[in-house]
Every structure is written in structure tokens, then in C-alpha cells.
Design a protein around this motif. Sequence first.
Motif, mmCIF file in Angstrom:
data_model
loop_
_atom_site.group_PDB
_atom_site.id
_atom_site.type_symbol
_atom_site.label_atom_id
_atom_site.label_comp_id
_atom_site.label_asym_id
_atom_site.label_seq_id
_atom_site.Cartn_x
_atom_site.Cartn_y
_atom_site.Cartn_z
ATOM 1 N N THR A 1 47.718 11.864 -9.865
ATOM 2 C CA THR A 1 46.798 10.736 -9.695
ATOM 3 C C THR A 1 47.127 9.577 -10.623
ATOM 4 O O THR A 1 47.172 8.417 -10.207
ATOM 5 C CB THR A 1 45.361 11.212 -9.961
ATOM 6 O OG1 THR A 1 45.030 12.214 -9.004
ATOM 7 C CG2 THR A 1 44.371 10.069 -9.871
ATOM 8 N N THR B 1 46.533 17.210 -5.895
ATOM 9 C CA THR B 1 46.716 16.136 -6.881
ATOM 10 C C THR B 1 46.015 16.484 -8.180
ATOM 11 O O THR B 1 44.848 16.868 -8.190
ATOM 12 C CB THR B 1 46.191 14.778 -6.377
ATOM 13 O OG1 THR B 1 44.896 14.943 -5.783
ATOM 14 C CG2 THR B 1 47.137 14.161 -5.375
ATOM 15 N N SER C 1 44.277 15.348 -11.605
ATOM 16 C CA SER C 1 43.399 14.194 -11.828
ATOM 17 C C SER C 1 43.973 13.162 -12.780
ATOM 18 O O SER C 1 43.506 12.033 -12.841
ATOM 19 C CB SER C 1 42.056 14.666 -12.387
ATOM 20 O OG SER C 1 42.224 15.208 -13.689
ATOM 21 N N THR D 1 38.087 10.680 -9.087
ATOM 22 C CA THR D 1 37.764 11.326 -7.811
ATOM 23 C C THR D 1 38.025 10.384 -6.646
ATOM 24 O O THR D 1 38.628 10.769 -5.626
ATOM 25 C CB THR D 1 36.295 11.782 -7.808
ATOM 26 O OG1 THR D 1 36.083 12.666 -8.910
ATOM 27 C CG2 THR D 1 35.951 12.502 -6.513
ATOM 28 N N GLN E 1 41.771 10.026 -5.900
ATOM 29 C CA GLN E 1 42.322 11.199 -5.206
ATOM 30 C C GLN E 1 41.852 11.269 -3.753
ATOM 31 O O GLN E 1 42.598 11.681 -2.861
ATOM 32 C CB GLN E 1 41.933 12.475 -5.943
ATOM 33 C CG GLN E 1 42.605 12.591 -7.314
ATOM 34 C CD GLN E 1 42.234 13.884 -8.007
ATOM 35 O OE1 GLN E 1 42.855 14.918 -7.801
ATOM 36 N NE2 GLN E 1 41.216 13.828 -8.835
ATOM 37 N N GLN E 2 40.634 10.843 -3.506
ATOM 38 C CA GLN E 2 40.155 10.820 -2.126
ATOM 39 C C GLN E 2 40.916 9.777 -1.319
ATOM 40 O O GLN E 2 41.253 10.017 -0.157
ATOM 41 C CB GLN E 2 38.654 10.561 -2.102
ATOM 42 C CG GLN E 2 37.857 11.725 -2.680
ATOM 43 C CD GLN E 2 36.500 11.900 -2.031
ATOM 44 O OE1 GLN E 2 35.574 11.148 -2.302
ATOM 45 N NE2 GLN E 2 36.387 12.895 -1.175
ATOM 46 N N ILE F 1 41.906 18.501 -4.745
ATOM 47 C CA ILE F 1 41.862 17.515 -5.820
ATOM 48 C C ILE F 1 41.249 18.153 -7.060
ATOM 49 O O ILE F 1 40.420 19.054 -6.968
ATOM 50 C CB ILE F 1 41.109 16.238 -5.405
ATOM 51 C CG1 ILE F 1 39.608 16.471 -5.286
ATOM 52 C CG2 ILE F 1 41.653 15.692 -4.087
ATOM 53 C CD1 ILE F 1 38.831 15.216 -4.974
ATOM 54 N N GLN G 1 38.152 17.534 1.679
ATOM 55 C CA GLN G 1 38.944 17.841 0.492
ATOM 56 C C GLN G 1 38.233 18.882 -0.372
ATOM 57 O O GLN G 1 37.006 18.950 -0.409
ATOM 58 C CB GLN G 1 39.190 16.576 -0.328
ATOM 59 C CG GLN G 1 40.121 15.583 0.370
ATOM 60 C CD GLN G 1 40.207 14.260 -0.374
ATOM 61 O OE1 GLN G 1 39.192 13.619 -0.621
ATOM 62 N NE2 GLN G 1 41.412 13.851 -0.718
#
Length: 370
Positions: free
Chosen positions: A60, A90, A92, A129, A132-133, A140, A179
Amino acid sequence: MLFQLIKKDKHCAARLGLITTSRGEIPTPIFMPVATHGAMKPLTPAQIEETGARIILSNTYHLHLQPGEGLVKKAGGLHKFMSWDKPILTDSGGFQVFSLPNKRITEDGVFFKHEVTGEEIYLDPASATRIQQDLGADIIMAFDECIPYPCDKAYAEQSTKKTIRWLKECRNAMTDNGQALFGIVQGSVYEDLRAMCAREMRKLDLPGYAIGGVSVGEGLELLKKVVGWTAPHLPENKPRYLMGVGLPEDILESVERGVDMFDCVIPTRYARSATLFTRRGKIRLTNKNYKRDFFPIDPSCDCYTCRHFTRAYLHHLFVANEVLSAILSALHNIHFYLTMMTEIREAIANDRFMEYKGAFLGEYLGNERK
């Protein structure tokens, strides 16, 4: 994401499982090759698939800096952007932020400098967050504070409580798009803090759980203790992921203690510096002894490199500074790791993991010590 615990070895905590995602099934225990920037040095996606990889990891922090999650989302998500149709996890960015100099950690997030421009950047649970979304990963990771080693217990306790609070903020920031969010158990090398963190995270009933903070210089013996303390406090019906680990001996010790997922840059990083893994230990192909060695890297290996090329040829490529040296070496190292994981799964299925581990390490480390 679904996880099925298929069986446990009768003689230890090693587990055989299956993770099912919309992009494919992942048998566990599994090793995830690392494609930090959405690319695995120095392999193409087709070459990565040829090694048998079922899931890869991207980062990320690095993708946020370049090219930015907005561009990746506009391209159709990370899978389409990098032409990889299997699952992606991924990280964070917590570990990368921890590694940076001059960062400023607050109760709410972290301030740090852009590596190139010097611009100040702020990252917190909600933004990690969201990034990653936007990237569109299948799994994630929650944003956590990676505790340095060594660390006094007072700071470790304060940081661990912060990681628990940040996990709740990550979960609140999630939108329902399929996710899976994994929490990361911290607590440094303190058994009671690891147990407390795991218990608190269990209450959130997440799709999976990770053990973090065990690749920061504590060594194999402490790693075994931390994993041994933590894994029993994690749910049996959820995957357990040990982050940033590692060498074959690290993986085998952790599988014995009930860990299902692993990632590390070691196979490709070592490959680029001419260090290759074999069943009889690591070899360094720039050594002049390999100049006239016409055996494969590992005679027992059936990877593309070992089927077609010799140690002498690889030695020549490294000495000549040819990029093909890194490509062929990375293919071999990733294949070595994934073959080891296949053998681990077969051993667990037959209740003979401890026998496999002893035989593997006897040959691998026995020759390493010579």
C-alpha cells in the motif's frame, strides 16, 4: 473469502487448509511472493504464474506514493493494472512507515516524508483502508504500529493497545465490496501482550489474523517463542498469516506452530545478489568455483532454470552483469519455496510433517554449516 481447515497433523499444530476467493483457491500452508510496486523483480506475471504462485503480495505504502491508488482504480484495479488474475494481498504500509527515518507517530496516525519529493504525508487507519480498497486487493491488512526490537514493555503495551484501536477504525472504514480485512497481532516479545492483543482481535470475528513484528531483528529463537505464544489464541477456523517471514527454517518452525500464510522478499532479493536456494543449503553463484560447474543449480529441482541451464552459465551471466542472471535465479528461488510448500502440505496430509521438517533441515542446514 472463505477458509476451510481440512486437517491438523497428529503430531504437532501444523494445519492443512484451503482459502477460497472469487479469483481462485489458495491451498495452505502457502508462501506469497512479493510484488511490492505491483511488479515482482525481475519477473513477468506469466513467469510468476509458471512458478506455481497462487497469491502475491503488493504494498500500500509504495503504490500510494507511485503511481497513486487513484490511477490504479481508474485502470480497473491492481489485478487489471498489472495483468494478474489470481488473488492479491496488500500490506497496509505499517512496516514500511516503521522503517522510515524522521517519522512522527501520533495516537491517530503517522506523519512521514515522501521519499523523493520530501512532501509531508499523513497515513491513518481510515486512509490506509481506503487506499487498499481503491487498489482492489482481495485481502487487505489493517494499519498497525510495528513495534521495534528491542522495546521496553511500557511502550510495547501502549503501542499494542493503539494497534487494537486502529484495527477497529479500519473495520469501521470498510465498505462492503467483498474484500477481506485481516487484523495484525502485535505485542513485541512479551507473551502477555501477544495473548491480550490476540484475544481482543478475536472479538471482532475478522476473516483472518496476522502475526506482525517478528521480522525486525529478533532472531529465530524469539520468533519461535512469539509464534508459539500467539497462534493458540487465534481462531482455528480462520487463516493465520506470519508477516515478512522468511527463510526456509523460519517457515518450517512456524508451520509446526500452526501458521498458514507467509511472505518475504528474500527469494527474489537473494536471487539478484546471486544467492540461490538448494536442498543442500544456499549457494553463491558468483563464487569462482562455479565457473566450470555444469550441473543445474539444484539437481533435484524441475524449475525452468534447472531444466535448461547450468551453474556455469548462471555464473557467467552474473559476472557479465546480464539481467537474465536475476530472472533465471528468481525463477528458481520462487519455485524452490513453492515446491517446499507443496511438500509441506503433502506431509501434513499424511501426518508426517515433523518427519519432513527433520529430514529437510538435516540436509539443508547440515550442509549450510559445513
